[in-house]
Design an enzyme around this catalytic site. Sequence first.
Site, PDB file in Angstrom:
ATOM      1  N   CYS A  51      -3.026  -2.311   7.444  1.00 37.62           N
ATOM      2  CA  CYS A  51      -2.661  -2.331   8.679  1.00 37.62           C
ATOM      3  C   CYS A  51      -2.414  -0.625   9.439  1.00 37.62           C
ATOM      4  O   CYS A  51      -3.046   0.075   8.620  1.00 37.62           O
ATOM      5  CB  CYS A  51      -1.173  -2.607   8.962  1.00 37.62           C
ATOM      6  SG  CYS A  51       0.384  -1.524   8.485  1.00 37.62           S
ATOM      7  N   GLU A  90       0.881  -1.263   0.031  1.00 37.47           N
ATOM      8  CA  GLU A  90       0.098   0.028  -0.051  1.00 37.47           C
ATOM      9  C   GLU A  90       0.802   1.324  -0.107  1.00 37.47           C
ATOM     10  O   GLU A  90       0.362   2.078  -0.758  1.00 37.47           O
ATOM     11  CB  GLU A  90      -0.799   0.019   1.262  1.00 37.47           C
ATOM     12  CG  GLU A  90      -1.894  -1.341   1.418  1.00 37.47           C
ATOM     13  CD  GLU A  90      -1.195  -2.079   2.398  1.00 37.47           C
ATOM     14  OE1 GLU A  90      -0.057  -2.396   1.977  1.00 37.47           O
ATOM     15  OE2 GLU A  90      -2.132  -2.530   3.145  1.00 37.47           O
ATOM     16  N   CYS A  94      -0.534   1.734   7.294  1.00 32.93           N
ATOM     17  CA  CYS A  94      -0.897   1.821   5.944  1.00 32.93           C
ATOM     18  C   CYS A  94      -2.283   2.634   6.010  1.00 32.93           C
ATOM     19  O   CYS A  94      -2.539   3.536   5.277  1.00 32.93           O
ATOM     20  CB  CYS A  94      -1.072   0.704   5.150  1.00 32.93           C
ATOM     21  SG  CYS A  94       0.429  -0.172   4.849  1.00 32.93           S
TER      22      CYS A  94
END
Lengths: 139, 139
Positions: free
Chosen positions: A76, A48, A79
């Site tokens: 996560c 990402e 990100c």
Amino acid sequence: MKQALKEAEAALAKDEIPIGAVVVMKDQVIARAHNLTESLNDVTAHAEMQAITSAADYLGGKYLDECTLYVTLEPCVMCAGALAWAQIGSVVYGAKDMRKRKDSVDLKKLYHPKTKIEGGLLEEECSQLLKDFFEKKRG
Amino acid sequence: MKQALKEAEAALAKDEIPIGAVVVMKDQVIARAHNLTESLNDVTAHAEMQAITSAADYLGGKYLDECTLYVTLEPCVMCAGALAWAQIGSVVYGAKDMRKRKDSVDLKKLYHPKTKIEGGLLEEECSQLLKDFFEKKRG
């Protein structure tokens, strides 16, 4: 998401945890990336993060409010925080991240308030790729 | 933190929001970086993110559990998430981030459970640099 899965397979070919991402704007893929944390020896090299950097570079602007990020695994905290800064229009993820800590935060709260989030697209394929990778690793 | 302030001043010289960071291991600075989000046109180019990448590159390993990050402003969600992946030993920040959303998360929860966090070191100097920058921008 099929394009993101292709990216995940590219990560797998490099013995990386197979996660891929693409950024789409007006039905056009403007960035594609896969996890490179091992190859680059860098915890920040998630698919990402690289896709955000690459999309902004392509657009010549930092903000991705007209874009959708497709990623094979739920983003996560790092990100999600980066996607918030980018004011991403939409996030569509495949597999849900199952590694939950008891005191974990509500990831949805980390995004920009205008960002739309959808999970479960091609979930089976996205998650199978990860399961196979970790089962093979465990030997 | 004085070294991190020097980095923040380097950011200021480039008309970037003046935030700087250094990573210290065994009393030695192993990485230094400053905010480059405007120059690189990249929301992920926070001082902390670059310092993590640079320190891991120096050490040849992804984990910074024996390191301390000194940063002039309290890390955001993205940077806290990255510092969690790096399993950073300690984080020492200068100014507190005052841009709180009503529904904002508890940043401490985002870090690795072993990470020690301390705020307020040279707070006055760190925060003055930011105040001056934004006052000048508002013009």
